[in-house]
Design a protein around this motif. Structure first.
Motif, PDB file in Angstrom:
ATOM      1  N   ARG A  74       0.807  -1.229   0.000  1.00  0.00           N
ATOM      2  CA  ARG A  74       0.000   0.000   0.000  1.00  0.00           C
ATOM      3  C   ARG A  74       0.838   1.277   0.000  1.00  0.00           C
ATOM      4  NH1 ARG A  74      -4.905  -0.864   2.884  1.00  0.00           N
ATOM      5  NH2 ARG A  74      -5.606  -3.014   2.556  1.00  0.00           N
ATOM      6  N   PHE A  75       2.165   1.149   0.059  1.00  0.00           N
ATOM      7  CA  PHE A  75       3.010   2.324   0.228  1.00  0.00           C
ATOM      8  C   PHE A  75       4.333   2.095  -0.487  1.00  0.00           C
ATOM      9  CE2 PHE A  75       5.901   5.019   2.886  1.00  0.00           C
ATOM     10  CZ  PHE A  75       5.287   6.241   2.641  1.00  0.00           C
ATOM     11  N   PRO A  76       4.822   3.064  -1.268  1.00  0.00           N
ATOM     12  CA  PRO A  76       6.060   2.856  -2.032  1.00  0.00           C
ATOM     13  C   PRO A  76       7.314   2.926  -1.162  1.00  0.00           C
ATOM     14  CG  PRO A  76       5.222   5.074  -2.402  1.00  0.00           C
ATOM     15  CD  PRO A  76       4.174   4.365  -1.576  1.00  0.00           C
ATOM     16  N   ALA A  77       8.253   2.062  -1.437  1.00  0.00           N
ATOM     17  CA  ALA A  77       9.504   2.015  -0.674  1.00  0.00           C
ATOM     18  C   ALA A  77      10.268   3.331  -0.768  1.00  0.00           C
ATOM     19  CB  ALA A  77      10.382   0.870  -1.180  1.00  0.00           C
ATOM     20  N   LYS A  78      10.141   4.033  -1.890  1.00  0.00           N
ATOM     21  CA  LYS A  78      10.908   5.266  -2.081  1.00  0.00           C
ATOM     22  C   LYS A  78      10.523   6.359  -1.096  1.00  0.00           C
ATOM     23  CE  LYS A  78       7.797   7.095  -5.689  1.00  0.00           C
ATOM     24  NZ  LYS A  78       7.303   8.232  -4.896  1.00  0.00           N
ATOM     25  N   ASP A  79       9.335   6.255  -0.483  1.00  0.00           N
ATOM     26  CA  ASP A  79       8.875   7.283   0.453  1.00  0.00           C
ATOM     27  C   ASP A  79       9.111   6.917   1.920  1.00  0.00           C
ATOM     28  OD1 ASP A  79       7.991   8.902  -1.623  1.00  0.00           O
ATOM     29  OD2 ASP A  79       5.953   8.091  -1.578  1.00  0.00           O
ATOM     30  N   LEU A  80       9.648   5.738   2.171  1.00  0.00           N
ATOM     31  CA  LEU A  80       9.810   5.281   3.556  1.00  0.00           C
ATOM     32  C   LEU A  80      10.716   6.215   4.363  1.00  0.00           C
ATOM     33  CD1 LEU A  80      10.124   1.387   3.384  1.00  0.00           C
ATOM     34  CD2 LEU A  80       8.476   2.695   4.746  1.00  0.00           C
ATOM     35  N   VAL A  81      11.868   6.546   3.847  1.00  0.00           N
ATOM     36  CA  VAL A  81      12.836   7.329   4.619  1.00  0.00           C
ATOM     37  C   VAL A  81      12.287   8.698   4.965  1.00  0.00           C
ATOM     38  CG1 VAL A  81      15.103   8.440   4.555  1.00  0.00           C
ATOM     39  CG2 VAL A  81      14.847   6.096   3.738  1.00  0.00           C
ATOM     40  N   ILE A 151      -5.420  -1.716  10.621  1.00  0.00           N
ATOM     41  CA  ILE A 151      -5.250  -0.614   9.667  1.00  0.00           C
ATOM     42  C   ILE A 151      -5.471  -1.094   8.240  1.00  0.00           C
ATOM     43  CG2 ILE A 151      -3.564   0.986   8.671  1.00  0.00           C
ATOM     44  CD1 ILE A 151      -2.330   1.184  11.509  1.00  0.00           C
ATOM     45  N   LEU A 152      -4.831  -2.201   7.877  1.00  0.00           N
ATOM     46  CA  LEU A 152      -4.944  -2.714   6.512  1.00  0.00           C
ATOM     47  C   LEU A 152      -6.375  -3.135   6.190  1.00  0.00           C
ATOM     48  CD1 LEU A 152      -1.608  -4.710   6.526  1.00  0.00           C
ATOM     49  CD2 LEU A 152      -2.143  -2.881   4.907  1.00  0.00           C
ATOM     50  N   GLY A 153      -7.034  -3.743   7.158  1.00  0.00           N
ATOM     51  CA  GLY A 153      -8.411  -4.163   6.927  1.00  0.00           C
ATOM     52  C   GLY A 153      -9.383  -2.996   6.881  1.00  0.00           C
ATOM     53  N   ALA A 154      -9.226  -2.054   7.804  1.00  0.00           N
ATOM     54  CA  ALA A 154     -10.159  -0.931   7.881  1.00  0.00           C
ATOM     55  C   ALA A 154     -10.023   0.021   6.701  1.00  0.00           C
ATOM     56  CB  ALA A 154      -9.952  -0.171   9.185  1.00  0.00           C
ATOM     57  N   THR A 155      -8.837   0.056   6.089  1.00  0.00           N
ATOM     58  CA  THR A 155      -8.611   0.958   4.952  1.00  0.00           C
ATOM     59  C   THR A 155      -8.649   0.234   3.610  1.00  0.00           C
ATOM     60  OG1 THR A 155      -6.193   0.723   5.178  1.00  0.00           O
ATOM     61  CG2 THR A 155      -7.244   2.553   6.350  1.00  0.00           C
ATOM     62  N   ASP A 156      -8.989  -1.049   3.637  1.00  0.00           N
ATOM     63  CA  ASP A 156      -9.117  -1.800   2.390  1.00  0.00           C
ATOM     64  C   ASP A 156     -10.209  -1.157   1.531  1.00  0.00           C
ATOM     65  OD1 ASP A 156     -10.032  -3.987   0.517  1.00  0.00           O
ATOM     66  OD2 ASP A 156      -8.471  -5.092   1.579  1.00  0.00           O
ATOM     67  N   LYS A 157     -10.034  -1.186   0.210  1.00  0.00           N
ATOM     68  CA  LYS A 157     -11.021  -0.543  -0.673  1.00  0.00           C
ATOM     69  C   LYS A 157     -12.376  -1.226  -0.615  1.00  0.00           C
ATOM     70  CE  LYS A 157      -9.326  -2.980  -4.793  1.00  0.00           C
ATOM     71  NZ  LYS A 157      -8.730  -2.776  -6.133  1.00  0.00           N
ATOM     72  N   PHE A 158     -12.436  -2.453  -0.084  1.00  0.00           N
ATOM     73  CA  PHE A 158     -13.705  -3.147   0.054  1.00  0.00           C
ATOM     74  C   PHE A 158     -14.359  -2.884   1.418  1.00  0.00           C
ATOM     75  CE2 PHE A 158     -11.427  -5.782  -3.093  1.00  0.00           C
ATOM     76  CZ  PHE A 158     -12.341  -5.725  -4.131  1.00  0.00           C
ATOM     77  N   ILE A 219       5.784  -5.492   9.510  1.00  0.00           N
ATOM     78  CA  ILE A 219       6.117  -6.129   8.236  1.00  0.00           C
ATOM     79  C   ILE A 219       5.435  -7.492   8.125  1.00  0.00           C
ATOM     80  CG2 ILE A 219       8.006  -7.176   6.915  1.00  0.00           C
ATOM     81  CD1 ILE A 219       9.789  -4.855   7.910  1.00  0.00           C
ATOM     82  N   ALA A 220       5.435  -8.248   9.215  1.00  0.00           N
ATOM     83  CA  ALA A 220       4.750  -9.542   9.212  1.00  0.00           C
ATOM     84  C   ALA A 220       3.273  -9.370   8.902  1.00  0.00           C
ATOM     85  CB  ALA A 220       4.941 -10.239  10.557  1.00  0.00           C
ATOM     86  N   ALA A 221       2.648  -8.355   9.503  1.00  0.00           N
ATOM     87  CA  ALA A 221       1.230  -8.105   9.259  1.00  0.00           C
ATOM     88  C   ALA A 221       0.972  -7.746   7.805  1.00  0.00           C
ATOM     89  CB  ALA A 221       0.739  -6.980  10.166  1.00  0.00           C
ATOM     90  N   GLY A 222       1.863  -6.933   7.230  1.00  0.00           N
ATOM     91  CA  GLY A 222       1.693  -6.556   5.833  1.00  0.00           C
ATOM     92  C   GLY A 222       1.685  -7.752   4.913  1.00  0.00           C
ATOM     93  N   PHE A 223       2.613  -8.666   5.121  1.00  0.00           N
ATOM     94  CA  PHE A 223       2.681  -9.858   4.278  1.00  0.00           C
ATOM     95  C   PHE A 223       1.505 -10.801   4.547  1.00  0.00           C
ATOM     96  CE2 PHE A 223       7.336  -8.807   3.999  1.00  0.00           C
ATOM     97  CZ  PHE A 223       7.328  -8.563   2.632  1.00  0.00           C
ATOM     98  N   LYS A 226      -1.651  -9.227   2.892  1.00  0.00           N
ATOM     99  CA  LYS A 226      -1.574  -9.249   1.424  1.00  0.00           C
ATOM    100  C   LYS A 226      -1.728 -10.655   0.867  1.00  0.00           C
ATOM    101  CE  LYS A 226       2.435  -8.375  -0.490  1.00  0.00           C
ATOM    102  NZ  LYS A 226       3.610  -7.639  -1.010  1.00  0.00           N
ATOM    103  N   THR A 227      -1.153 -11.643   1.556  1.00  0.00           N
ATOM    104  CA  THR A 227      -1.151 -13.006   0.996  1.00  0.00           C
ATOM    105  C   THR A 227      -2.304 -13.868   1.497  1.00  0.00           C
ATOM    106  OG1 THR A 227       0.350 -13.747   2.768  1.00  0.00           O
ATOM    107  CG2 THR A 227       1.355 -12.975   0.720  1.00  0.00           C
ATOM    108  N   LEU A 228      -2.815 -13.633   2.696  1.00  0.00           N
ATOM    109  CA  LEU A 228      -3.811 -14.527   3.279  1.00  0.00           C
ATOM    110  C   LEU A 228      -5.209 -13.925   3.439  1.00  0.00           C
ATOM    111  CD1 LEU A 228      -1.690 -16.164   6.131  1.00  0.00           C
ATOM    112  CD2 LEU A 228      -2.094 -17.039   3.825  1.00  0.00           C
ATOM    113  N   LEU A 229      -5.303 -12.624   3.601  1.00  0.00           N
ATOM    114  CA  LEU A 229      -6.574 -12.015   3.974  1.00  0.00           C
ATOM    115  C   LEU A 229      -7.175 -11.103   2.906  1.00  0.00           C
ATOM    116  CD1 LEU A 229      -5.742 -11.100   7.681  1.00  0.00           C
ATOM    117  CD2 LEU A 229      -7.038 -13.063   6.869  1.00  0.00           C
ATOM    118  N   GLN A 230      -6.343 -10.477   2.126  1.00  0.00           N
ATOM    119  CA  GLN A 230      -6.834  -9.468   1.192  1.00  0.00           C
ATOM    120  C   GLN A 230      -7.736 -10.081   0.127  1.00  0.00           C
ATOM    121  OE1 GLN A 230      -4.463  -5.855   0.113  1.00  0.00           O
ATOM    122  NE2 GLN A 230      -4.264  -6.965  -1.820  1.00  0.00           N
TER     123      GLN A 230
END
Length: 235
Positions: A74-81, A151-158, A219-223, A226-230
């Motif tokens: 949901r977020f580009p690596a280039k903006d992390l820093v 956060i990922l679930g509440a902001t999901d587009k669905f 990071i664990a939650a993000g993966f 993305k892989t199991l719940l989305q």
């Protein structure tokens, strides 16, 4: 720049409101807000800023959240820093403001030999109830993981995005209700940094854990999301 300013002000408010409630209001005899009040204060800071500036920057206010959203795609690596710098600077400025205000009381001093000095986080002898490094690490890892799942679930587009800020704010409140007695609750490396830099001493030497565990949990939650719940797009 507007996105970075939004992250600066959002993180400032989180630290100023959350840590400020712990420093100024939690321990007043008979009328203090206690653990529950501090937990609610942290939740309210995120809820209010999510609606105030979330539409500008995404409302991270937390380096771990930025990492988790990156891991979730949901977020580009280039903006992390730049986001993490804005968040950390906002937190440090808020901590400095709290110190300035607290210094206006002639009885104020920071005893950095005690757990929770200036709302700092800690483990072992610097855990509010003496929890070990291992259990503190597990707590911060798991609670940040679930915070990112919220956060990922509440902001999901669905999902119903109108109530995302409420779910996230209440989620952070619950996290604090669980873990204030364990680590004084971080789940946010910027929040931990601001208070440790002012308290100094052992809180500063323990700061590494409050960067490592939340970021790994996020990071664990993000993966996981993305892989199991989305929910996948259907043709």
């Amino acid at each position: 720049m507007k996105k970075l300013l939004a992250e600066f002000f959002g993180t400032f408010w989180l630290v100023f409101g959350g840590c400020g409630s712990a420093i100024f209001a939690a321990g007043i005899p008979n009328v203090g807000i206690g653990f529950a009040g501090v937990a609610l204060a942290f939740g309210l800071t995120v809820l209010t800023m999510a609606y105030a500036v979330g539409h500008i920057s995404g409302g991270h206010f937390n380096p771990a959240v930025s990492f988790g959203l990156w891991a979730g795609g949901r977020f580009p690596a280039k903006d992390l820093v730049t986001y993490i710098l804005a968040q950390t600077i906002g937190a440090i400025v808020a901590g400095s403001a709290l110190y300035f205000i607290a210094s206006g009381n002639s009885d104020f001093f920071i005893d950095n030999t005690q757990a929770g000095a200036f709302a700092s986080n800690g483990y072992g002898a610097f855990s509010p109830n003496g929890y070990s490094l291992e259990t503190a690490f597990a707590t911060e890892f798991l609670l940040t993981l679930f915070f990112l799942l919220i956060i990922l679930g509440a902001t999901d587009k669905f999902a119903n995005g109108k109530f995302a800020g409420v779910a996230i704010g209440l989620g952070l409140t619950l996290i604090h209700l669980i873990s204030i007695p364990i680590t004084n609750t971080s789940v946010n490396p910027a929040r931990s940094t601001s208070q440790a830099l002012i308290a100094m001493g052992e809180p500063l030497t323990q700061l590494w854990m409050f960067w490592t565990a939340p970021i790994l949990g996020a990071i664990a939650a993000g993966f996981i999301y993305k892989t199991l719940l989305q929910k996948k797009e259907t043709a």
